[in-house]
Design an enzyme around this catalytic site. Structure first.
Site, mmCIF file in Angstrom:
data_model
loop_
_atom_site.group_PDB
_atom_site.id
_atom_site.type_symbol
_atom_site.label_atom_id
_atom_site.label_comp_id
_atom_site.label_asym_id
_atom_site.label_seq_id
_atom_site.Cartn_x
_atom_site.Cartn_y
_atom_site.Cartn_z
ATOM 1 N N SER A 153 -12.089 14.921 -32.700
ATOM 2 C CA SER A 153 -11.215 14.052 -31.911
ATOM 3 C C SER A 153 -11.883 13.756 -30.579
ATOM 4 O O SER A 153 -12.638 14.593 -30.056
ATOM 5 C CB SER A 153 -9.866 14.738 -31.656
ATOM 6 O OG SER A 153 -9.107 14.017 -30.702
ATOM 7 N N TYR A 167 -5.353 21.816 -28.271
ATOM 8 C CA TYR A 167 -5.882 21.029 -29.393
ATOM 9 C C TYR A 167 -7.281 20.523 -29.061
ATOM 10 O O TYR A 167 -8.194 20.588 -29.895
ATOM 11 C CB TYR A 167 -4.929 19.870 -29.672
ATOM 12 C CG TYR A 167 -5.431 18.838 -30.651
ATOM 13 C CD1 TYR A 167 -5.342 19.041 -32.019
ATOM 14 C CD2 TYR A 167 -5.975 17.633 -30.199
ATOM 15 C CE1 TYR A 167 -5.785 18.083 -32.923
ATOM 16 C CE2 TYR A 167 -6.416 16.666 -31.084
ATOM 17 C CZ TYR A 167 -6.324 16.899 -32.444
ATOM 18 O OH TYR A 167 -6.771 15.935 -33.340
#
Length: 258
Positions: A153, A167
């Site tokens: 990501s 995250y």
């Protein structure tokens, strides 16, 4: 294809895609089937979505199997790869896509239980899937080579303050894994790369608690729009293909310019 040149008449590539029932995983399974792959679809909860993905793969001319698992469980990961090998043939590729975020929020308000689960799935789960894929494909373990793509990501470099720093940290770990495994297993015929999607139109945003997040993020994305799952799937398919045969250890940003 997987980066291993295949003679005419050779068997089809067989690729495992975790988190393959929805979003980027489903788009990737379909894209790969159109490129001639048979696909093993790992999913956690939504059996109906996984079956829809499998049906789309078959409609595109590929074979598909679905398998329910928690990627943070070593035995379940082993069972997934065994099932795919027994039903479709030797595994030649893997897309480590399964991931979770937990609710959006400030870091100091994020429960340890959420941090633990996100780390278990995104880090341990990716490591376990990559390890089993390497055991299937590495020439040192009797395999014929292949390719792995980990789905990271942009959060890995942006940090995601105020949203999900935990995250972001797990995705940075995924990128570190990518570089290390590429160096360790390149000599054994396995290429390892990752993609860093930006804000993409999937139901993950609703699961975080902000269904409109992808469109809000478009305001700060240079292309001024969210991505489509198929656009990330195209990048993954390229990294698995013979066109990327000299690409390993790369972290490919698919983010609209973020």
């Amino acid at each position: 294809m997987t980066g291993v040149t295949r003679a005419e008449g050779a068997t089809r590539p067989v690729t495992v895609v975790t988190g393959g029932g929805r979003g980027i995983g489903a788009a990737t399974a379909l894209r790969l089937s159109r490129a001639g792959h048979d696909v093993g679809i790992g999913y956690e909860r939504d059996a109906e979505a996984a079956q829809r993905t499998a049906a789309a793969v078959r409609d595109a001319g590929g074979r598909a199997v679905t398998f329910r698992l928690d990627v943070s469980d070593e035995d379940q990961v082993d069972a997934l790869f065994t099932e795919v090998r027994e039903r479709l043939g030797p595994v030649t590729g893997a897309v480590c896509n399964a991931g979770v975020t937990g609710p959006l929020g400030r870091f100091t308000e994020t429960p340890a239980s959420v941090m633990r689960r996100v780390t278990e799935v995104n880090v341990l789960g990716t490591l376990l899937c990559a390890r089993r894929a390497l055991l299937e494909m590495s020439t040192a373990h009797g395999g014929a080579g292949g390719a792995i793509v980990a789905v990271s990501s942009c959060a890995a470099t942006l940090g995601s303050p105020g949203e999900y720093v935990h995250y972001a940290a797990t995705k940075a770990a995924v990128d570190a894994m990518t570089v290390g495994l590429a160096k360790e297993y390149g000599p054994e015929g396995v290429r390892v790369n990752s993609v860093q999607p930006g804000s993409v139109l999937t139901d993950m945003h609703a699961a975080m608690g902000d269904p409109d997040r992808a469109w809000r993020k478009a305001e700060v994305t240079p292309l001024r729009r969210p991505g489509e799952p198929r656009e990330v799937a195209d990048a993954i398919a390229w990294l698995l293909s013979d066109e990327a045969s000299f690409t390993s250890g790369a972290v490919l940003r698919v983010s609209g310019g973020l």
